[in-house]
Design a protein around this motif. Structure first.
Motif, PDB file in Angstrom:
ATOM      1  N   GLY A  90       0.813  -1.437   0.030  1.00 56.59           N
ATOM      2  CA  GLY A  90      -0.267  -0.132   0.632  1.00 56.59           C
ATOM      3  C   GLY A  90       0.527   0.958  -0.423  1.00 56.59           C
ATOM      4  N   HIS A  91       0.270   1.835  -0.316  1.00 57.48           N
ATOM      5  CA  HIS A  91       1.126   3.560  -0.228  1.00 57.48           C
ATOM      6  C   HIS A  91      -0.229   4.668   0.117  1.00 57.48           C
ATOM      7  N   VAL A 106       6.555   2.099  -6.292  1.00 58.96           N
ATOM      8  CA  VAL A 106       4.449   1.950  -6.283  1.00 58.96           C
ATOM      9  C   VAL A 106       4.185   1.194  -7.336  1.00 58.96           C
ATOM     10  N   ASN A 110       4.036  -3.174  -7.631  1.00 55.62           N
ATOM     11  CA  ASN A 110       2.442  -3.303  -8.086  1.00 55.62           C
ATOM     12  C   ASN A 110       2.283  -3.383  -9.121  1.00 55.62           C
ATOM     13  N   ASN A 147      -4.794   8.062  -3.306  1.00 51.38           N
ATOM     14  CA  ASN A 147      -3.857   7.013  -3.520  1.00 51.38           C
ATOM     15  C   ASN A 147      -2.847   6.925  -5.073  1.00 51.38           C
ATOM     16  N   TYR A 150      -0.571   4.323  -5.826  1.00 48.71           N
ATOM     17  CA  TYR A 150      -0.769   2.870  -5.620  1.00 48.71           C
ATOM     18  C   TYR A 150      -2.418   3.022  -6.819  1.00 48.71           C
TER      19      TYR A 150
END
Length: 278
Positions: A90-91, A106, A110, A147, A150
């Motif tokens: 997560g971020h 990120v 991901n 977000n 993300y």
């Protein structure tokens, strides 16, 4: 002979639950994680469920680690029938207050981690007529305040897999994405943000960030589903005769994603998410 599934990111949360569920369903389950020293909870869950797991190291951001792990699985088990891309991080942040390198990192975990594992696995999945399942997020469909990086990574995964799916199907490989909403797991704690410090250093964005964090904490406290419930959808993607491309893990996730897919001009989503930071 049982089918062999490799699952990434199994130290906690959906990955741990999916590994146990797959083993309970009869899969030979290779449960991978970046740091094998964090496997205690995984081992305990497997013991309590009365199942066996093949626990191995796999760092999705390390090409050598990915190649070594997948080659080892095929050498030891003779085949690979399914992969579940679950590893991720997560971020929370916003563009003006973080570096471009932060955003790249990120994406590395991901998005490119998913691409790297999928590329290494595809020849073996093609040989077995297997399945490629990727855990994305409702954040891969609906952009959410603070977000940006993300959601960008998860949007990229969704677009990549949606594009790959018909091509993979032409050689016998099924591709699906699983979209959880709020899940009560260590994922939230692992975002790695000191919330008080984040608000204090947010400058002009502090009021909006404080509102967002307050709303998010309350939502996860009251409406989050369990990781076991989310893992049931992963298992469905592995076992259904003809799994859909896109599967949500709860009614709340279905409603959230459905609102976006019906929102042709984006105004409904902007009004909705804007309310989170008002």
């Amino acid at each position: 002979m049982s089918k062999v599934v490799l699952i990434t990111g199994t130290s906690s949360g959906i990955g741990l639950s999916a590994a146990v569920a797959a083993a309970r369903a009869g899969f030979t389950t290779v449960a991978t994680l970046r740091d094998p020293q964090r496997a205690d909870a995984l081992r305990k869950a497997a013991e309590e469920a009365g199942v066996q797991l093949d626990i191995r190291r796999l760092d999705v951001t390390d090409a050598a680690s990915v190649a070594e792990c997948i080659a080892g699985v095929v050498a030891d088990h003779g085949r690979l029938d399914a992969v579940v891309n679950n590893a991720g991080a997560g971020h929370v942040g916003t563009l003006e207050n973080e570096s471009v390198d932060d955003v790249r990192q990120v994406m590395e975990v991901n998005f490119f981690g998913v691409v790297q594992v999928s590329k290494a696995a595809l020849p073996h999945l093609r040989a077995s007529g297997g399945r490629l399942v990727t855990v994305t997020s409702v954040g891969g469909v609906v952009g959410q305040p603070f977000n940006e990086a993300y959601c960008a990574a998860k949007f990229a995964v969704e677009g990549f897999m949606e594009s790959l799916a018909p091509v993979a199907a032409s050689v016998g490989v099924s591709v699906s994405v699983v979209e959880p909403g709020a899940v009560a797991s260590e994922f939230v704690a692992n975002v790695g943000v000191d919330l008080a410090e984040a608000i204090a250093s947010a400058g002009a964005y502090a009021p909006a960030l404080e509102a967002y964090l307050g709303r998010t904490r309350a939502m996860f406290a009251s409406a989050a589903q369990s990781s076991d419930e989310a893992a049931d959808t992963v298992l469905a993607a592995l076992t259904a005769e003809r799994p859909a491309f896109r599967l949500q893990t709860s009614d709340a996730a279905r409603g959230f994603v459905g609102a976006k897919l019906a929102d042709l001009d984006g105004s409904a989503v902007q009004a909705f998410t804007g309310g989170w930071i008002a």
